[in-house]
Each structure stands twice: as structure tokens, then as C-alpha cells.
Design an enzyme around this catalytic site. Sequence first.
Site, short mmCIF file in Angstrom:
data_model
loop_
_atom_site.label_atom_id
_atom_site.label_comp_id
_atom_site.label_asym_id
_atom_site.label_seq_id
_atom_site.Cartn_x
_atom_site.Cartn_y
_atom_site.Cartn_z
N CYS A 80 0.85 -1.20 0.00
CA CYS A 80 0.00 0.00 0.00
C CYS A 80 0.88 1.25 0.00
O CYS A 80 1.69 1.44 0.91
CB CYS A 80 -0.89 -0.06 1.24
N CYS A 111 0.49 3.51 3.05
CA CYS A 111 1.06 2.79 4.20
C CYS A 111 2.58 2.94 4.21
O CYS A 111 3.19 3.18 5.26
CB CYS A 111 0.70 1.31 4.15
#
Length: 127
Positions: A32, A35
Site C-alpha cells: 500500500c 502505508c
Amino acid sequence: MVQIIKDTNEFKTFLTAAGHKLAVVQFSSKRCGPCKRMFPVFHAMSVKYQNVFFANVDVNNSPELAETCHIKTIPTFQMFKKSQKVTLFSRIKRIICCYRSGFMSNLIFEFCGADAKKLEAKTQELM
């Protein structure tokens, strides 16, 4: 230091160890983009706030735990004290969402997205 949580038992042990102190858990994935941007911020916060417990759960490696914690999007940050999610909200939209889904009796603080300033501000507020 950010503790890596791999399963539900480790999660329970982590929350028990935190006790009355604030525990901040990041639910994320190595794939991600947002992330990845939050990983160094989250680590820096764990160094800065030594009296707060920090953990990371990779939702791809721990799908059962992600489901148990009602993770719908990543990154999501949940905060706990005494093994319970902290009962604060930062936005009315979240309250309405919880009301509609029947979670009004178990209000929590969590937020989704890669907002480093918001994460640090909320951590300071709840310490």
C-alpha cells in the site's frame, strides 16, 4: 519501537502489556502506497513517545485479526487503553457511520488514511 503483530494472540498480549498506557496500532500492507509513506512516520513517533506502545499489523498476513478489528481500508490507526478502543471521535461522519451500522454502543476512535499530523496530534491528546 514498533512491535510487529502477526496474530490475534500476539495482539491480545500486546494490549495486555500496554495496560493503562496508550497503545496505537497501525493496520497496513507492504504493498500500500500510503502505508509505505506512514511507516517512517510511525516509527519516528514510537521513538519520540517512549511511554506509548506502538504496533503494526499487516492485514495480508493477519486477515483474521483485520476482520476482528473491523478494518475496511488501509492504513487504519486504532488506539487502545486498558485493552479497549478509546471512546473518542474526531469527525461526525464517523459517528453517523457507526450509528447506521449499529456500533453506537461501542464508540471508538480510529481514522483511516495517511495523515501524519492527525496521528501525532491524536496520540498526544490521548497520552
